[in-house]
Every structure is written in C-alpha cells, then in structure tokens.
Design a protein around this motif. Structure first.
Motif: not given
Length: 477
Positions: A210-221, A227-230, A236-239
C-alpha cells in the motif's frame, strides 16, 4: 428376681430397637440410564485416537515442551493434586473409625476429704487399726490402657470408608479431566499465536504494498492524472493497515502471557516457528464408537464414581435408624503408693462395658439426613447422564465442524488466489488509467480480509482437532 427384671428390661429394649429399625422411611429411587447410540453419524470404526498419549498427538517440539512444563508447574493443577491428598487422608480417617481405638493413660494426683462431709465423717467414725488407716491427704497413681470400639453391625462405618475411597478416585479423575483441558488450552493458544504471527506478517506485507501504491498515486497526482482525493484515500488505507498491526501485536502479547500463565511462569517470549503454520495439516482423527466415551472421558468416570459414593451415603444415613453397639474396656494398675502400683492382683483394675442405643422418638434429624442423602444420589444420577450426553454432543459437533471447516478452507484458498490475481490486475489497469482508484483500494482490502480469513480458518481447523481430541477424552494418559 433381680435377674428376671433385668432380662425383661433388656428384652423390651431390644424389641423397641427392632421396631425403630423397621420404621425406615421409603424413598423415591431413580435408576441411571447409560445407553448411548451405537455409533456416530459419520464414524463406524472402533479405532480411537484418544487412547494414544498426547506426546504422539502433538508432535511440534515447542508445543510439547510447553505442555510438559505446564503439567509440572501449573498452579491450578498442583492445587488439585493437594485436594487428592486431602481425599486420601479422608480414607485414613474413615478407616480408623471402624477399628478399635486404644490409648494409654497415666495419671497422678492427691485428694484430701473434708472432715465435715459424709465421707470424712464416715472415715472419722470407722474403727481402723493403727498404721492401717488411709494416708491423708490421699495420693492416687494410675497407669493403664483403655479401648473404645463401635461395632459396625450395619456396615455404616465401612460404607462411609468406601464412599471416601470412591471420592478419592473421583478426585483423581477430576485431576485427569483438568489435565485434558490444560493440554487442549495450551495447544489452542499455541495455534492462535502462530495464526497471529502470520496475520502480522500479512499486514506488514500489505503495508509495503500500500505504501508503494501511495507513492505511485502521488506521482500520478503530480502528472494531473488523479486528484488529491485519491491520494488521501490511499493514505488513509495505509494508516488503517498500520493501526491494525498494533492491534495484532497486542493480541500476540496477551496470547503469549496466557500461555505463560498456564505454564506457571512470568511473561517471557514463547518459542515457536511461525513459518511452519501454513504447512500444518489437521491431524486425521478416529472417533471410535460412543460407548468408548465411558472409558476414555475422565469427567464421565468422575461422575460415575460420585454416583457410587452417593449411593453409599444413603446406606450410611439409613444405618442411623438402627441401633448401634459400643464397647469400652480398660485395664491397668491404680494405688495410693507408687510402691504398690505394680502389685497384682491388689492394684489391678479392669472394666468391660457394652452400650446398645438406638433412636426411638424425634427422629427428624435422622430422617432429614436420610432424605438429603437420597436427593444427592438422584442428583448424581442426573449429573452422570448429563455428562454422558454432553460428551456425545461435543464429539458429534466436532465431527461436523472438522468436515465443514475442511470444505470452507478449500473455498477460501481459491478466494485468496483469485483476489491476489485481482490486485495485480487492478494495479495494472490503474496505471493505464483503465480502472478507478477505488477499485484498487477495494481489491486490496478484500484481499487482506480474505487472507486473514484463510488463516483464521486454518487456526479453527487446528483447534477443531484439539477439541476433538479433548472431547474423546485424550490428553490425560
């Protein structure tokens, strides 16, 4: 004439005692029903796993070491062992009641009679030759043996002793039942600990994914593809998953301490191989036939012994309606001068007396004891039948549980495999903008839950085999 009067009096007394014995109240009796079904629904074989020793059933060396230490150090088990010792001492006490009681007695004293009393006046007026009068004050020396014995005509005392023996044997079976439960509780807690270790490992793996997925989403943003919502939803999922990690760690601590308590020691790490959990396979169990429960289950044998003891208690209470015969005897030497103490036959004394007594009127206390003993006997009958019924139902439930868990585990394994593939597919689709980020989050959550459920099911399978072994009466021998 005097002898005739005494004989008539004794005859009347014996007739009264006989009449008393014949008026014993009638009781409502209940016979025990030990009939059980010929076989279990899914088992026809007479082979029974419970007859084997627990060392052959639990082959994990770490688990075997925990069980072995618990059987030596568990405080509750050691308390029960002392209760067995108390029951054994009760046998000694009861045995001594129907044997003669013999004691030695030695005494010394001095006595001066007042002159202005009847005895003093008679001594003063008695014409006694000089140097033959009794010394004043009068010493008294005594040495002898005395015995008392209640003749056990109606076997009241012997039945009480036999009841104590049965209760001693019952306490031994109670200890065996505690051993069975202790072995099962340690095994269940150990398997739970292994399951929690694997769940913690899964959580930590998911945190990394999930942390890796979060980093990918940040790059996509940053590339304006999401968007920031994603980003916030992935964060939130990681936390949430990190929070779950600490919940599992707390459960691990509590489970370890529960095992340490059962082993009888202060908290310390539990030696275990968490990686071996996935390779553990439920042991194939042979349930045998229901009639074997009467022999294998310590709680059933304990209830049977309690019932036998309760029956003897009724006989003991019934004997209170009959006359009892007591015999007292004594022999020794008594003199006012130690020099004459062993002079025979002048200083010799002996006595022998018999005492025959029995209740005649106001027997309410005896009747109450008799009725209470019978009520406890009937209670023991119901308890015996309930214990047998409970044992059969426990085995039947576990047979069904093992079968259903096996089918459930196979389906959940397929579910986990499908969801693991879904994670890869959803991530690829998300990177190519062909899937929404919510699909990725939901897929990850479902995959995590399914893997948790698979581990839970494996733990339930292992616990079911433990419960089955316990229900069959294994673990105490």
């Amino acid at each position: 004439m005097l002898k005739r009067i005494i004989s008539i009096g004794l005859g009347v007394a014996c007739m009264s005692l006989t009449f008393t014995a014949c008026t014993t109240p009638a009781l409502v009796e209940k016979s025990v029903n030990t009939a059980v079904p010929a076989s279990y629904k899914t088992s026809q074989d007479t082979s029974n796993t419970a007859k084997g020793k627990w060392q052959a059933y639990f082959t994990d060396p770490n688990l075997s070491a925990l069980i072995d230490n618990a059987l030596q150090n568990n405080q509750e088990l050691n308390i029960t062992l002392q209760e067995i010792q108390v029951a054994q001492n009760e046998i000694r006490a009861r045995k001594g009641e129907y044997l003669p009681s013999v004691g030695l007695r030695g005494a010394a004293g001095v006595d001066k009679v007042a002159r202005y009393t009847n005895i003093g006046a008679m001594e003063a007026t008695t014409d006694i030759k000089p140097e033959k009068e009794m010394p004043e004050p009068l010493p008294d020396f005594l040495a002898g043996a005395f015995a008392t014995w209640e003749v056990d005509i109606w076997h009241k005392l012997r039945n009480a002793k036999e009841a104590a023996v049965l209760r001693y044997l019952s306490s031994v079976e109670g200890k065996n039942f505690m051993v069975t439960n202790l072995v099962a509780e340690i095994a269940n807690s150990y398997y739970e600990l292994l399951a929690l270790d694997n769940q913690l490992d899964i959580v930590q793996q998911n945190i990394e994914i999930q942390t890796n997925a979060l980093e990918i989403v940040k790059l996509q943003k940053q590339a304006a593809r999401v968007t920031e919502l994603a980003v916030r939803r992935f964060e939130a999922q990681v936390l949430s998953t990190r929070s779950l990690q600490y919940d599992i760690q707390q459960r691990i601590t509590e489970t370890e301490n529960r095992i340490n308590f059962l082993v009888g020691r202060y908290p310390q790490p539990i030696a275990r191989d968490a990686k071996a959990f996935n390779n553990l396979a439920p042991v194939a169990i042979q349930a045998g036939v229901p009639a074997q429960l009467l022999e294998n289950r310590p709680d059933i044998k304990q209830a049977e012994l309690d019932l036998a003891a309760a029956k003897l208690d009724v006989q003991v209470a019934k004997a209170n309606f009959y006359p009892s015969l007591g015999i007292t005897a004594g022999i020794g030497f008594q003199a006012f001068n130690p020099a004459y103490l062993l002079k025979s036959p002048e200083s010799l004394l002996y006595s022998l007396a018999g005492d025959l007594t029995g209740p005649l009127i106001n027997k309410n206390a005896i009747k109450a004891t008799y009725y209470s003993a019978n009520a406890k006997q009937i209670q023991a009958v119901y308890n015996y039948e309930k214990t047998i019924l409970n044992a059969y139902i426990e085995v039947a439930n576990q047979l069904s549980n093992i079968s259903n868990l096996e089918k459930s585990y196979d389906l959940k394994s397929q579910q986990v495999q499908a969801l693991n593939q879904s994670i890869v597919i959803s991530n690829d689709l998300f990177r190519s903008a062909r899937a929404d980020y919510m699909e990725v989050l939901l897929t990850q959550r479902d995959a995590l839950e399914s893997r948790f459920e698979l581990i839970e099911t494996k733990m339930k399978q292992l616990n079911a085999t433990v419960h089955m072994y316990q229900a069959l009466g294994g673990g105490w021998n």
